[in-house]
Design a protein around this motif. Structure first.
Motif, short mmCIF file in Angstrom:
data_model
loop_
_atom_site.label_atom_id
_atom_site.label_comp_id
_atom_site.label_asym_id
_atom_site.label_seq_id
_atom_site.Cartn_x
_atom_site.Cartn_y
_atom_site.Cartn_z
N ILE A 11 0.72 -1.15 0.20
CA ILE A 11 0.19 0.06 0.04
C ILE A 11 0.89 1.27 0.03
O ILE A 11 1.56 1.36 0.97
CB ILE A 11 -0.91 0.17 1.24
CG1 ILE A 11 -1.64 -1.26 1.37
CG2 ILE A 11 -1.82 1.39 1.14
CD1 ILE A 11 -2.69 -1.31 2.54
N THR A 12 0.82 1.91 -1.12
CA THR A 12 1.67 3.20 -1.14
C THR A 12 0.86 4.40 -0.98
O THR A 12 -0.10 4.77 -1.36
CB THR A 12 2.40 3.14 -2.40
OG1 THR A 12 3.46 4.25 -2.62
CG2 THR A 12 1.44 3.26 -3.76
N THR A 13 1.58 5.22 0.10
CA THR A 13 1.20 6.63 0.08
C THR A 13 2.11 7.72 -0.06
O THR A 13 3.31 7.22 -0.02
CB THR A 13 0.50 6.77 1.60
OG1 THR A 13 1.50 6.63 2.27
CG2 THR A 13 -0.63 5.75 1.75
N ASP A 40 -6.92 9.09 -1.17
CA ASP A 40 -6.89 9.98 0.06
C ASP A 40 -5.92 10.08 0.70
O ASP A 40 -5.87 10.90 1.72
CB ASP A 40 -8.24 10.20 0.70
CG ASP A 40 -8.43 8.51 1.26
OD1 ASP A 40 -7.96 7.62 0.86
OD2 ASP A 40 -9.27 8.57 2.39
N CYS A 41 -4.83 9.22 0.38
CA CYS A 41 -3.38 9.39 1.06
C CYS A 41 -2.29 9.54 0.19
O CYS A 41 -1.28 9.35 0.43
CB CYS A 41 -3.35 7.87 1.64
SG CYS A 41 -4.28 7.68 3.32
N VAL A 42 -2.70 10.19 -0.94
CA VAL A 42 -1.46 10.63 -1.90
C VAL A 42 -1.93 12.13 -2.36
O VAL A 42 -3.29 12.64 -2.29
CB VAL A 42 -1.60 9.88 -3.18
CG1 VAL A 42 -1.05 8.29 -2.70
CG2 VAL A 42 -2.90 9.62 -3.90
N GLY A 43 -0.86 12.81 -2.57
CA GLY A 43 -1.02 14.30 -3.23
C GLY A 43 -0.10 14.80 -4.24
O GLY A 43 0.98 13.99 -4.10
N SER A 44 -0.39 15.85 -4.56
CA SER A 44 0.70 16.52 -5.29
C SER A 44 0.65 17.88 -5.27
O SER A 44 -0.38 18.38 -4.85
CB SER A 44 0.36 16.15 -6.91
OG SER A 44 1.32 16.53 -7.74
N PHE A 45 1.64 18.69 -5.81
CA PHE A 45 1.25 20.23 -5.81
C PHE A 45 0.53 20.51 -7.18
O PHE A 45 0.19 21.86 -7.19
CB PHE A 45 2.70 20.75 -5.93
CG PHE A 45 3.61 20.47 -4.72
CD1 PHE A 45 3.40 20.89 -3.55
CD2 PHE A 45 4.62 19.41 -4.76
CE1 PHE A 45 4.05 20.67 -2.63
CE2 PHE A 45 5.25 18.95 -3.66
CZ PHE A 45 5.15 19.74 -2.59
N SER A 46 0.42 19.72 -8.10
CA SER A 46 -0.51 19.63 -9.19
C SER A 46 -1.46 19.07 -9.29
O SER A 46 -1.64 17.90 -9.33
CB SER A 46 0.38 19.69 -10.54
OG SER A 46 -0.46 19.68 -11.68
#
Length: 86
Positions: A11-13, A40-46
């Motif tokens: 499981i990658t976050t 809902d456990c990953v994000g980005s600046f874009s």
């Protein structure tokens, strides 16, 4: 390390969905692991790159919500907890 510990699921976050998260997911998949990415456990600046990366990841692995992962863990743990209390 994962294989030596009989780990079959990764499981990658993290941050930078289109970068390190996607790379980690690909690496795990290439070593025959079952890969799950909680969206809902990953994000980005874009936001655009984040959304595009999730679409690509969904073609190669499971992209789910954290509540789905927790529900599966609860389901798997329930018999173990019940037998420990007996």
């Amino acid at each position: 390390l994962l294989r030596s510990n009989s780990i079959k699921t990764v499981i990658t976050t993290g941050v930078v969905t289109e970068g390190s998260v996607a790379s980690t997911a690909r690496d795990a998949q290439e070593t025959d692991h079952y890969v799950v990415v909680p969206r809902d456990c990953v994000g980005s600046f874009s936001r655009d790159l984040h959304d595009a990366a999730l679409k690509v990841l969904a073609t190669r692995c499971e992209v789910v919500d954290t509540n789905q992962v927790l529900a599966i863990w609860d389901e798997v743990r329930a018999p173990t907890i019940a037998s420990a209390r007996s």
